[in-house]
Design an enzyme around this catalytic site. Structure first.
Site, mmCIF file in Angstrom:
data_model
loop_
_atom_site.group_PDB
_atom_site.id
_atom_site.type_symbol
_atom_site.label_atom_id
_atom_site.label_comp_id
_atom_site.label_asym_id
_atom_site.label_seq_id
_atom_site.Cartn_x
_atom_site.Cartn_y
_atom_site.Cartn_z
ATOM 1 C CG LEU A 117 -40.726 -38.029 -15.580
ATOM 2 C CD1 LEU A 117 -41.867 -38.811 -14.920
ATOM 3 C CD2 LEU A 117 -41.261 -37.232 -16.774
ATOM 4 N N GLY A 123 -35.560 -42.492 -19.030
ATOM 5 C CA GLY A 123 -35.394 -41.091 -19.393
ATOM 6 C C GLY A 123 -36.450 -40.705 -20.412
ATOM 7 C CD GLU A 369 -39.030 -29.301 -20.080
ATOM 8 O OE1 GLU A 369 -40.111 -29.048 -20.634
ATOM 9 O OE2 GLU A 369 -38.371 -28.464 -19.446
ATOM 10 N N GLY A 370 -37.927 -34.600 -23.153
ATOM 11 C CA GLY A 370 -38.204 -35.383 -24.356
ATOM 12 C C GLY A 370 -37.159 -35.121 -25.425
#
Length: 385
Positions: A117, A123, A369-370
């Site tokens: 991703l 990002g 992942e955040g």
């Protein structure tokens, strides 16, 4: 689970997992090369049936699995989690042919999956990704799978770059998110399953602080077709979010496992380390700091379990709970590991010490992942909704 207390069977299972991580997984992890995919370790995770659990478990069981493995072998925990992250979109949105081709191999630890991703300029703001999927001729002229399957009757060519991709460039296939342009922002993103041997796909490993296998991928006109779609064109962001909403609480569980390992090491060390006529644990400053570490770890653990329980129950507030769990648990683990190093002193700075290892491991989950800032944004948005 009764409230926030684990049942006897769950506690016993977690204990077995911690023992397995120390006796069967830790030796294989130690033989691996930092920053590279450890295929013998993956094969052992498959042999033990643990990869199978990643795809069959609910969110709470996934959290218990990741927390328990992280306590004794962070490399095994990460290898397991990355298989789930890379292949869950195939489980949830793939065709029968895609699932039959790849999922048995992933569950057995024979095929390596990756979730592609992030990009150099996208990002935390995943909707800003720029990897282009350009239409590639009429029906039947694509380089792969065109002329059959779902969605548009033609193929695409992927051009651009992905960066900070776990398991890259050694994975056997990638869940790739690219811009097909049906609409601006997140509504113009499509998910594809891209085998690693596609022409035009190359990559290189990146040397990171943590010992995870992470790399960069370059797409130079990589052909994909309708049979490579995961879900529908323009709906790829929903595929990504469905995976991340499941895995975010379990990232918190990974962090809790590390915090618990650091806390237990600190209790053991301060209880025996001579200092000022007694042991370190006799000092009020030390005891109070350890109490704070333990309290924060327990609070994070309970919030992770609550978020996982909400996911399993189909609660409407899963995004908020998942974000809270990841935020508190990863920030808490950083705090606990940092203070554990401080209480151990110079011994914890030696290469190969458990806390030296955890100190390098614990920093990354606050970003991937955040990032923590993104989790706060999600929480605020959900509160004001």
């Amino acid at each position: 689970m009764n409230g926030f207390a684990l049942g006897a069977d769950q506690e016993e299972w977690c204990g077995r997992l911690r023992a397995l991580s120390a006796t069967r997984l830790r030796p294989l992890a130690d033989k691996g090369e930092p920053g590279r995919v450890n295929r013998p370790l993956l094969a052992e995770l498959g042999e033990l049936g643990l990869l199978e659990r990643v795809f069959d478990a609910g969110a709470l069981e996934l959290c218990l699995l990741r927390e328990s493995l992280a306590y004794g072998c962070t490399e095994a925990e990460t290898a397991l989690a990355l298989q789930g992250l890379g292949a869950h979109p195939v489980l949830g949105s793939g065709t029968a042919a895609q699932r039959e081709r790849w999922l048995p191999q992933v569950r057995a630890g024979r095929a390596v999956a990756a979730f592609a991703l992030s990009e150099p300029g996208a990002g935390s703001d995943a909707a800003a990704l720029a990897l282009a999927a350009e239409a590639d001729g009429p029906r039947g002229e694509s380089g792969s799978g065109a002329g059959s399957g779902r969605g548009a009757g033609r193929g695409w060519r992927l051009s651009g770059e992905k960066c900070w991709i776990s398991n890259a460039p050694e994975a056997d296939f990638y869940t790739v998110f690219a811009r097909t342009g049906e609409a601006p922002g997140a509504r113009g993103v499509t998910a594809f399953l891209v085998p690693a041997d596609r022409p035009g796909l190359t990559g290189e490993p990146l040397d990171m602080l943590s010992p995870h296998p992470i790399g960069r991928l370059v797409f130079d006109g990589v052909p994909v077709g309708p049979d490579d779609l995961l879900g529908e064109p323009g709906r790829g962001f929903a595929v990504a979010m469905a995976t991340l909403n499941l895995f975010r609480p379990s990232v918190g569980a990974f962090a809790v496992g590390m915090a618990r390992a650091a806390l237990d090491a600190t209790l053991a060390y301060t209880a025996r380390r001579p200092a000022f006529g007694g042991v370190l644990g006799d000092l009020q400053a030390v005891g109070h700091r350890v109490a704070e570490m333990a309290t924060r770890t327990e609070a994070a653990r309970l919030l992770v379990y609550a978020a996982a329980g909400a996911y399993d129950a189909g609660a409407p507030d899963v995004p908020r709970r998942s974000a809270m769990a990841k935020l508190l648990a990863t920030e808490t683990a950083q705090y606990v590991v940092d203070h554990a190093v401080q209480l151990h002193g110079a011994v914890a700075l030696q290469r190969g010490h458990l806390l030296e290892h955890l100190y390098r491991e614990v920093r990354a989950p606050r970003i991937y992942e955040g990032a923590s800032e993104v989790q706060r944004t999600i929480i605020a948005r959900e509160l004001y909704r």
